[in-house]
Design an enzyme around this catalytic site. Structure first.
Site, PDB file in Angstrom:
ATOM      1  N   ASP A   1       0.924  -1.210  -0.144  1.00 42.14           N
ATOM      2  CA  ASP A   1      -0.020  -0.069   0.045  1.00 42.14           C
ATOM      3  C   ASP A   1       0.835   1.301  -0.132  1.00 42.14           C
ATOM      4  O   ASP A   1       0.723   2.018   0.612  1.00 42.14           O
ATOM      5  CB  ASP A   1      -0.838   0.027   1.160  1.00 42.14           C
ATOM      6  CG  ASP A   1      -1.906   1.189   1.233  1.00 42.14           C
ATOM      7  OD1 ASP A   1      -2.412   1.606   0.053  1.00 42.14           O
ATOM      8  OD2 ASP A   1      -2.643   1.320   2.096  1.00 42.14           O
ATOM      9  N   LEU A   2       1.552   1.412  -1.012  1.00 39.10           N
ATOM     10  CA  LEU A   2       2.645   2.440  -1.250  1.00 39.10           C
ATOM     11  C   LEU A   2       1.807   3.784  -1.463  1.00 39.10           C
ATOM     12  O   LEU A   2       1.590   4.046  -2.682  1.00 39.10           O
ATOM     13  CB  LEU A   2       3.795   2.339  -2.034  1.00 39.10           C
ATOM     14  CG  LEU A   2       4.809   3.104  -2.189  1.00 39.10           C
ATOM     15  CD1 LEU A   2       5.382   3.409  -0.823  1.00 39.10           C
ATOM     16  CD2 LEU A   2       5.755   3.005  -3.203  1.00 39.10           C
TER      17      LEU A   2
END
Length: 235
Positions: free
Chosen positions: A166-167
């Site tokens: 979940d960058l």
């Protein structure tokens, strides 16, 4: 790393993070009784900031997202201990921390089993005097050198083989010395080199564009993204 098994509860903890570890550290009511809550972050769920005799820490309970989260809000199908959400994140963070990468140090992880499901929690060190990029960019712009520094930091993680699930712009922090950090390593893992690193960066770009659309006066431009990329590519 130490391990405790008490009934349905399994805990991993790093004794260097604590004076004397207590199982109660996973219960927010314990911190209330100690008058040791120092704040909270409220998003989809609440993350608590607490303080013990060693320092400031983050207490986070795991929740499901999406449609299934409406049915199984914070329960997960039982898996092997090492593959549970908390223990898996603890393991990834421990490896990154040992390599000197800018991440919160993992202090403790817990899974509590109940028949075919479990619940999970994690305790991390808090990164002092740091805010996420969205909070910062709502107030001020970053200069080219700061963007390049963020790019170099992300490249360090990719060179280590870390795929961040979940960058996004909320999971990149900048402290008051200008150092950038990554947080939230739930469902992250290590991979061999491949196209995933480019896809990771595209996800981050979409996040900036989304936040720009949500917040009038958001201090971000495509030029800033190019500065970030120049730092990423130069590393």
């Amino acid at each position: 790393m130490e391990r405790i098994e008490h009934g349905s509860e399994i805990i991993w903890y790093d004794p260097e993070c604590f004076g004397a570890f207590k199982r109660d550290y996973f219960e927010i009511d314990y911190w209330r009784e100690q008058n040791a809550i120092r704040g909270k972050s409220v998003g989809r769920n609440t993350t608590w900031f607490v303080e013990d005799e060693v320092g400031h820490k983050v207490l986070r309970h795991y929740y499901r997202g999406g449609m299934i989260g409406r049915v199984m809000e914070d329960t997960f199908l039982h898996v092997a201990e090492s593959k549970s959400r908390a223990m898996a994140e603890f393991t990834v963070l421990a490896k990154l921390h040992r390599r000197g990468l800018p991440v919160p140090r993992p202090c403790a992880a817990r899974m509590v089993r109940s028949n075919l499901v479990y619940r999970a929690d994690i305790i991390l060190t808090r990164i002092n005097n740091a805010r996420d990029l969205v909070a910062i960019l709502k107030e001020q712009a970053l200069n080219k050198q700061e963007w390049q520094g963020i790019g170099r930091t992300i490249r360090q993680f990719h060179d280590a083989g870390l795929y961040h699930a979940d960058l996004n712009s909320h999971n990149v922090l900048l402290d008051d010395s200008g150092k950038s950090w990554l947080i939230d390593f739930d469902k992250c893992h290590f991979r061999q080199p491949g196209s995933w690193s480019r896809e990771n960066m595209e996800r981050l770009l979409r996040s900036f564009r989304k936040e720009q659309g949500l917040h009038p006066g958001f201090h971000w431009s495509e030029q800033d993204w190019q500065a970030l990329l120049s730092g990423y590519r130069a590393s």
